[in-house]
Design an enzyme around this catalytic site. Sequence first.
Site, short mmCIF file in Angstrom:
data_model
loop_
_atom_site.label_atom_id
_atom_site.label_comp_id
_atom_site.label_asym_id
_atom_site.label_seq_id
_atom_site.Cartn_x
_atom_site.Cartn_y
_atom_site.Cartn_z
N GLY A 1 0.76 -1.24 0.00
CA GLY A 1 0.00 0.00 0.00
C GLY A 1 0.80 1.29 0.00
N ASN B 1 1.59 3.12 -2.60
CA ASN B 1 0.88 4.04 -3.49
C ASN B 1 -0.43 4.49 -2.87
OD1 ASN B 1 2.24 4.63 -6.11
ND2 ASN B 1 2.43 2.40 -6.10
N LEU C 1 -4.54 -6.96 -7.34
CA LEU C 1 -4.19 -8.06 -8.23
C LEU C 1 -5.34 -8.77 -8.93
CD1 LEU C 1 -1.18 -9.58 -6.27
CD2 LEU C 1 -1.20 -7.85 -8.06
N LEU D 1 -8.58 -9.63 -11.21
CA LEU D 1 -9.24 -8.98 -12.33
C LEU D 1 -10.50 -8.29 -11.83
CD1 LEU D 1 -9.02 -11.52 -15.30
CD2 LEU D 1 -7.94 -9.27 -15.13
N ASN E 1 -5.89 2.12 -13.45
CA ASN E 1 -4.91 1.21 -12.87
C ASN E 1 -3.50 1.72 -13.11
OD1 ASN E 1 -3.94 -1.28 -11.71
ND2 ASN E 1 -3.51 -2.01 -13.77
N HIS F 1 0.29 0.39 -13.66
CA HIS F 1 1.05 -0.83 -14.02
C HIS F 1 2.54 -0.49 -14.00
CE1 HIS F 1 1.58 -4.81 -15.64
NE2 HIS F 1 2.47 -4.31 -16.48
N ASP G 1 -4.84 -5.25 -18.39
CA ASP G 1 -3.78 -4.33 -18.84
C ASP G 1 -3.92 -3.87 -20.29
OD1 ASP G 1 -2.53 -4.40 -16.34
OD2 ASP G 1 -1.26 -6.08 -16.89
N GLU H 1 6.33 6.21 -9.63
CA GLU H 1 4.98 6.09 -9.08
C GLU H 1 4.74 7.13 -7.99
OE1 GLU H 1 4.68 1.23 -9.63
OE2 GLU H 1 4.67 2.08 -7.61
#
Length: 192
Positions: free
Chosen positions: A14, A16, A87, A89, A104, A106, A147, A176
């Site tokens: 966590g 981010n 993680l 979907l 999202n 990536h 993605d 990030e």
Amino acid sequence: MEQIKIAIFVSGSGTNCENLIRYFSDSERVSCALVVSNKAEAYGLVRAERLGVPTAVVPKAQLGDAAVVLSLLQQHGVQFIVLAGFLPLVPDYLIDAFPRRIINLHPALLPKYGGKGMWGHHVHEAVKAAGETETGMTVHYVTPVCDSGEMIAQYRVALSPDDTADDIAEKEHQLEMQYFPQVVERVINETF
């Protein structure tokens, strides 16, 4: 101006998530209303609780239950979702309920190193194995295909042949920390 309430979805440590919460802590425009994790042990939940943000655990088995998840988000007035190391979907019903309002992060320059199994250290190891001279982060809209959503922003960093997968991870993570909150803010301002 209306304050937009966001939910942050996490599965791991966590960093981010915490960065986003701190970035928006004094914002009149964006409020971090909820942090959701599929894992009860995700440290992102601890970070959120320490910063006074409500949390919820939605195990992977419950993630498919539209009534449970949509009710939870509605209770917190969520209007926008940010995936920050989440993680599983995202189910189609959630994408339908939040069209172009789920983004999202990536840890690679998509379309390279995306898709099933490409998360966290797996990405950085693949970048190293391929001998890439740069890596970076991609922010994209979430679609039913992992993605593959429209890219919103990419930031790059140079790599040296001596960089280990850990070095690559650290360089990408710095991007990030610097840019992800700004991209989230820009997308929200463009959306609402």
